[in-house]
Design a protein around this motif. Sequence first.
Motif, PDB file in Angstrom:
ATOM      1  N   LEU A 152      -3.048  70.766   2.702  1.00  0.00           N
ATOM      2  CA  LEU A 152      -4.343  70.215   3.132  1.00  0.00           C
ATOM      3  C   LEU A 152      -4.254  68.731   3.341  1.00  0.00           C
ATOM      4  O   LEU A 152      -4.773  68.186   4.320  1.00  0.00           O
ATOM      5  N   GLN A 153      -3.570  68.054   2.428  1.00  0.00           N
ATOM      6  CA  GLN A 153      -3.447  66.595   2.565  1.00  0.00           C
ATOM      7  C   GLN A 153      -2.624  66.246   3.818  1.00  0.00           C
ATOM      8  O   GLN A 153      -2.898  65.235   4.500  1.00  0.00           O
ATOM      9  N   ALA A 154      -1.650  67.015   4.162  1.00  0.00           N
ATOM     10  CA  ALA A 154      -0.874  66.748   5.385  1.00  0.00           C
ATOM     11  C   ALA A 154      -1.739  66.878   6.620  1.00  0.00           C
ATOM     12  O   ALA A 154      -1.658  66.069   7.563  1.00  0.00           O
ATOM     13  N   ASP A 155      -2.617  67.913   6.608  1.00  0.00           N
ATOM     14  CA  ASP A 155      -3.503  68.051   7.777  1.00  0.00           C
ATOM     15  C   ASP A 155      -4.497  66.904   7.841  1.00  0.00           C
ATOM     16  O   ASP A 155      -4.865  66.441   8.944  1.00  0.00           O
ATOM     17  N   GLU A 156      -4.956  66.426   6.711  1.00  0.00           N
ATOM     18  CA  GLU A 156      -5.876  65.263   6.707  1.00  0.00           C
ATOM     19  C   GLU A 156      -5.169  64.025   7.251  1.00  0.00           C
ATOM     20  O   GLU A 156      -5.744  63.232   7.995  1.00  0.00           O
TER      21      GLU A 156
END
Length: 518
Positions: free
Chosen positions: A211-215
């Motif tokens: 999720l943090q990578a997509d953010e």
Amino acid sequence: MKEAKPTRAPRGGYKTVLVLILALVAAGALLWGLLSTGGGSERNNPQGKATFKVEQGPLAISVAQSGTIQSMNQVVIKNEVEGRTTILYLVREGTRVEKGDLLIELDASRLQDDMIDQQIRMMNSEAAFIRARENLEVVRNQAQSETERAELDAQFAAEDLKKYVEGDFPKDLMAAEARITISREELRRAEEKLEWSRVLFEEKYISQTELQADELAAQRAQLDLDLALAELELLQNFTYRRKLDELRSQEHQTAMALERVRRKAAADVIQAEAELRARDSEYQREQMRLKKIEEQIAKTRIHAPNAGLVVYATSTQATFRGNVEPLAEGQEVRERQELIYLPAPGSVKAEIKVHESNLDKVAVGMPVRITVNALPGRVFEGRVANIAPLPDAVSVWLNPDLKVYNTDIEILGNAEGLRTGMSCRAEILVADYDEALYVPVQAVTRIDGVPTVYVRKGGQFAPRTVDVGLDNNRMVHILDGLAVGESVLLTPPLESSRPRGAGQTGSQAGQPPGGGRG
């Protein structure tokens, strides 16, 4: 008392007659003074007075003057060498020469040295002329090259401006807009993926790290979009304007540089052309100087232009101090000095000087009898060919009171034996009367400007007005007022005369008693 016809006294007896006349006049004046208190006396007492009976017969009026035989057509040889130069060779006077014979050779050593110096100056001038001519071609070539280079710079500057406005800037603008579009699309996709990642994270299908990578990818897409928008704004508001101003300035600078190059090229060419003209003029001047010196050297050898008899000019020239120095070898002569007269054979004239008192008698075309001292017994016929309009300047300078006019007498017929320089006497036949009344010129006086003679009337002499014509300095022609045989007084009373010019006869005042009427 019977009056004897007077005869002409010889020239040696004029003084005796004059003394007797003066003595008689003085005696008469004394007698008049002694008798004036006793009732007066006859002032026209004829006793002891010389008289002349009016005669009629042939009368010749002529004017005789001495002169010189000169050539009618003669060539005057002058020194045409500038300055002063020395005679090295001189043909002997009296030599008969043919056309082309050497007459005079002058010293040409100074002119030879001048010619060598002038040749050196001319060669230097020629070298300067050639250098200026070649320099002009170099300047023209260089001017053309610099002008073409400046024209290319100006052309490239104009093309760069057009290329940026119509090509580079629209391309950069499209690239910036394309990056913005791509960045927006990537941002949209990153946001959609992040939204699905959050749903999947809540469902526990993906980890927190994913999720943090997509953010992070969504944030990166947002930054790329912001950066693309900033680049577009920078391109439109700063880069474009600066580049446009820079290219316009470059176009203007190259245009002005082209104008400067053209002007400088034109000035250089004009200066080179002026330098060439100056060197050309200098070269031509040096050539003319050399040619002049060569001509001067050629003029040091004087040849006869035609056949004739050599007469030195100094032999016929004279000054108030006497004859001039004879022409001789080793003598210095000046420029334009007359050296030799070359009279044409068989064509001669007589030159005389006519006194101003005889000008009204003499006219062109009158016949002339000429005698030459060197040819006694011969009489030559001629006519008056020319009378100078002004008096002879040399005679006026020597004697301001003497006014004589140079007169040319053309000799007609055979002139064999006459040579230039011979002394002659010319008698101009003014008039020849078969029958004319005449009296001696001393018998005519002037009373109030009117010609008057004293005519015997009984035992006295009475004044009578007469009309006179020409005189020959001995006898005067009587036109009216006297008759043949009348006795006239040869010594008119002194008190009857008027001031000089009014009471003198033609022989006394230098003019005919009748003023030249004939």
